[in-house]
Enzyme design. Structure first.
Site, PDB file in Angstrom:
ATOM      1  N   HIS A 234      34.352  -3.150  19.429  1.00 55.81           N
ATOM      2  CA  HIS A 234      33.236  -2.216  19.325  1.00 55.81           C
ATOM      3  C   HIS A 234      32.493  -2.355  17.990  1.00 55.81           C
ATOM      4  O   HIS A 234      31.292  -2.084  17.905  1.00 55.81           O
ATOM      5  CB  HIS A 234      33.789  -0.790  19.464  1.00 55.81           C
ATOM      6  CG  HIS A 234      32.746   0.273  19.520  1.00 55.81           C
ATOM      7  ND1 HIS A 234      32.146   0.659  20.696  1.00 55.81           N
ATOM      8  CD2 HIS A 234      32.180   1.029  18.535  1.00 55.81           C
ATOM      9  CE1 HIS A 234      31.265   1.618  20.442  1.00 55.81           C
ATOM     10  NE2 HIS A 234      31.260   1.863  19.147  1.00 55.81           N
TER      11      HIS A 234
ATOM     12  N   HIS B  65      28.041  -0.927  20.524  1.00 50.30           N
ATOM     13  CA  HIS B  65      28.919  -1.975  21.071  1.00 50.30           C
ATOM     14  C   HIS B  65      28.071  -3.219  21.391  1.00 50.30           C
ATOM     15  O   HIS B  65      27.099  -3.126  22.125  1.00 50.30           O
ATOM     16  CB  HIS B  65      29.638  -1.477  22.337  1.00 50.30           C
ATOM     17  CG  HIS B  65      30.791  -2.347  22.719  1.00 50.30           C
ATOM     18  ND1 HIS B  65      32.097  -1.907  22.759  1.00 50.30           N
ATOM     19  CD2 HIS B  65      30.836  -3.657  23.036  1.00 50.30           C
ATOM     20  CE1 HIS B  65      32.880  -2.914  23.092  1.00 50.30           C
ATOM     21  NE2 HIS B  65      32.143  -3.988  23.271  1.00 50.30           N
TER      22      HIS B  65
ATOM     23  N   LYS C 235       7.666  -1.395  11.194  1.00 53.92           N
ATOM     24  CA  LYS C 235       6.336  -1.867  11.578  1.00 53.92           C
ATOM     25  C   LYS C 235       5.875  -1.019  12.764  1.00 53.92           C
ATOM     26  O   LYS C 235       6.475  -1.091  13.842  1.00 53.92           O
ATOM     27  CB  LYS C 235       6.388  -3.356  11.951  1.00 53.92           C
ATOM     28  CG  LYS C 235       5.193  -3.870  12.755  1.00 53.92           C
ATOM     29  CD  LYS C 235       3.911  -3.891  11.964  1.00 53.92           C
ATOM     30  CE  LYS C 235       2.735  -4.342  12.825  1.00 53.92           C
ATOM     31  NZ  LYS C 235       1.438  -4.131  12.161  1.00 53.92           N
TER      32      LYS C 235
ATOM     33  N   ARG D 207       0.839  -1.191   0.000  1.00 49.60           N
ATOM     34  CA  ARG D 207       0.000   0.000   0.000  1.00 49.60           C
ATOM     35  C   ARG D 207       0.884   1.255   0.000  1.00 49.60           C
ATOM     36  O   ARG D 207       2.009   1.211   0.501  1.00 49.60           O
ATOM     37  CB  ARG D 207      -0.953  -0.011   1.201  1.00 49.60           C
ATOM     38  CG  ARG D 207      -0.282   0.207   2.543  1.00 49.60           C
ATOM     39  CD  ARG D 207      -1.291  -0.050   3.648  1.00 49.60           C
ATOM     40  NE  ARG D 207      -0.798   0.351   4.954  1.00 49.60           N
ATOM     41  CZ  ARG D 207      -0.014  -0.394   5.718  1.00 49.60           C
ATOM     42  NH1 ARG D 207       0.411  -1.564   5.295  1.00 49.60           N
ATOM     43  NH2 ARG D 207       0.370   0.037   6.909  1.00 49.60           N
TER      44      ARG D 207
ATOM     45  N   HIS E 274      13.600 -21.523  24.002  1.00 48.33           N
ATOM     46  CA  HIS E 274      13.819 -21.063  22.629  1.00 48.33           C
ATOM     47  C   HIS E 274      14.210 -19.601  22.618  1.00 48.33           C
ATOM     48  O   HIS E 274      13.996 -18.880  23.600  1.00 48.33           O
ATOM     49  CB  HIS E 274      12.573 -21.305  21.765  1.00 48.33           C
ATOM     50  CG  HIS E 274      11.338 -20.635  22.291  1.00 48.33           C
ATOM     51  ND1 HIS E 274      10.591 -21.152  23.330  1.00 48.33           N
ATOM     52  CD2 HIS E 274      10.714 -19.479  21.940  1.00 48.33           C
ATOM     53  CE1 HIS E 274       9.556 -20.360  23.590  1.00 48.33           C
ATOM     54  NE2 HIS E 274       9.616 -19.325  22.761  1.00 48.33           N
TER      55      HIS E 274
ATOM     56  N   HIS F 224      26.120  -6.004  22.837  1.00 42.90           N
ATOM     57  CA  HIS F 224      25.836  -6.408  24.212  1.00 42.90           C
ATOM     58  C   HIS F 224      24.370  -6.793  24.365  1.00 42.90           C
ATOM     59  O   HIS F 224      23.531  -6.442  23.547  1.00 42.90           O
ATOM     60  CB  HIS F 224      26.155  -5.262  25.179  1.00 42.90           C
ATOM     61  CG  HIS F 224      25.231  -4.081  25.052  1.00 42.90           C
ATOM     62  ND1 HIS F 224      25.317  -3.165  24.019  1.00 42.90           N
ATOM     63  CD2 HIS F 224      24.193  -3.660  25.823  1.00 42.90           C
ATOM     64  CE1 HIS F 224      24.385  -2.239  24.169  1.00 42.90           C
ATOM     65  NE2 HIS F 224      23.678  -2.514  25.253  1.00 42.90           N
TER      66      HIS F 224
ATOM     67  N   CYS G 282      33.532  -0.450  25.970  1.00 46.07           N
ATOM     68  CA  CYS G 282      34.833  -0.876  25.461  1.00 46.07           C
ATOM     69  C   CYS G 282      35.776  -1.194  26.632  1.00 46.07           C
ATOM     70  O   CYS G 282      35.663  -0.607  27.710  1.00 46.07           O
ATOM     71  CB  CYS G 282      35.434   0.220  24.576  1.00 46.07           C
ATOM     72  SG  CYS G 282      34.912   0.128  22.843  1.00 46.07           S
TER      73      CYS G 282
HETATM   74 ZN   LIG Z   1       8.399 -17.821  23.285  1.00 44.72          ZN
HETATM   75 ZN   LIG Z   2      32.650   0.039  22.597  1.00 44.86          ZN
END
Ligand SMILES: [Zn+2]
Ligand SMILES: [Zn+2]
Length: 348
Positions: free
Chosen positions: A107, A158, A304, A23, A290, A160, A47
């Site tokens: 990094h 970085h 979205k 659309r 999972h 994580h 870091c």
């Molecule tokens: Zn689940």
């Molecule tokens: Zn870093």
């Protein structure tokens, strides 16, 4: 495509209207600027060797690094909840621990770019964190998650993830655990195994599979490119996986992440969450650990948006077909585009 699909883990309907995906759109476009990052950034608080907001200094870590979040959302020192003024209101204490796990001192890397050993080591860290935090008497649940990309609000690239160990169980986990328990009691089968078997029989949404691990776009996906990664054997948590299962899981996880990045040749944003059994002391034989990926982008530039149906009505309206999206992910190469580029260059 115009139908509703039942999400058995969340116990809700997902509305599919895939004909809407083309659309006209005149709203905001997400611009992803792909500037190559340096391997080390002086003012990055993640870091190695750098200092953080509370003044503590990171060690010169070589692999992963876990620390208590300096600006935690939950804390063991949280004050007791104030009694509500109205008798119909309820309140209770929100306590817990928040940690950060740096995947690598580099990094400039992402989870997709870690080698197999690096991902395997990280899975081991998740195991030990789940065991350690879950063993606390007042920790009912350990939520391990990664927000990746500016579109999901991450300012520091970085690599994580975060861990919230809380005295309460998050809503989705609670719903999934209850649905799994009820299914086991009613049928004698593990709900997630039924999900897996249906995916294997159909085959159209499978992405990657090896001896003990599997990845697929679920039949009831709410987001375009939503992907589940799981061991094939039922384990209530990552803590119960054997070394070889962990290794297989690392292979499948890596390939999914590489396919995500290769889709648009850009670092692919997502919210990743490990779904596993609460640590409230009860057994959860019906829960199958999972990893869920919820990618917010429908195209390289279109987000979205959660709007009327999702926020106002509480059900997801998906503009994409899970079968098509899985086919797109299967069609891209399984070598990361950055590595493919460099090996071509190296090969002359
Ligand atoms: Zn689940
Ligand atoms: Zn870093």
């Amino acid at each position: 495509m115009w139908e509703q699909r039942w999400h058995p883990l969340r116990e809700e309907w997902v509305i599919l209207a895939a004909h809407r995906q083309h659309r006209p759109w005149s709203g905001e476009e997400i611009r992803s600027v792909q500037v190559p990052l340096p391997t080390y950034v002086e003012d990055c608080y993640l870091c190695p060797g750098n200092s953080r907001v509370d003044g503590q200094r990171n060690p010169a870590y070589r692999h992963t690094f876990v620390f208590e979040n300096d600006l935690p959302c939950v804390s063991t020192h949280a004050p007791a909840a104030a009694p509500p003024r109205a008798s119909m209101h309820r309140s209770t204490d929100a306590r817990g621990m928040a940690r950060v796990v740096c995947y690598t001192p580099r990094h400039d890397l992402t989870l997709a770019e870690l080698d197999h050993g690096g991902i395997e080591r990280l899975l081991g860290v998740w195991q030990s964190q789940y065991i350690e935090l879950g063993a606390h008497r007042d920790i009912a649940h350990v939520l391990i998650f990664e927000n990746k990309g500016e579109v999901v609000g991450v300012s520091n690239p970085h690599p994580h993830c975060q861990i919230y160990a809380t005295n309460f169980v998050f809503k989705t986990i609670e719903v999934e655990a209850r649905a799994s328990e009820r299914h086991l009691a009613g049928t004698g089968r593990v709900l997630f195994q039924d999900v897996l078997n249906a995916e294997r029989r159909d085959g159209r949404r499978l992405l990657v599979e090896n001896d003990s691990a599997i990845a697929f776009v679920p039949y009831f996906a709410r987001y375009a490119y939503e992907t589940y990664v799981a061991p094939k054997q039922t384990h209530p948590s990552i803590a119960a996986l054997s070394a070889s299962e962990l290794s297989d899981l690392a292979v499948v996880l890596k390939e999914v992440l590489v396919r995500f990045d290769n889709l648009w040749r850009m670092s692919f944003p997502y919210v990743m969450a490990l779904h596993q059994a609460p640590t409230d002391g009860r057994p959860y034989p019906g829960v199958h650990f999972h990893i869920e990926f919820h990618p917010p982008l429908r195209t390289p530039t279109l987000l979205k948006y959660l709007a009327g149906p999702e926020i106002g009505g509480g059900n997801f309206l998906s503009d994409t077909s899970p079968e098509e999206k899985a086919a797109e992910l299967r069609a891209v190469p399984d070598i990361h585009y950055k590595q493919a580029g460099s090996s071509r260059a190296a090969g002359g």
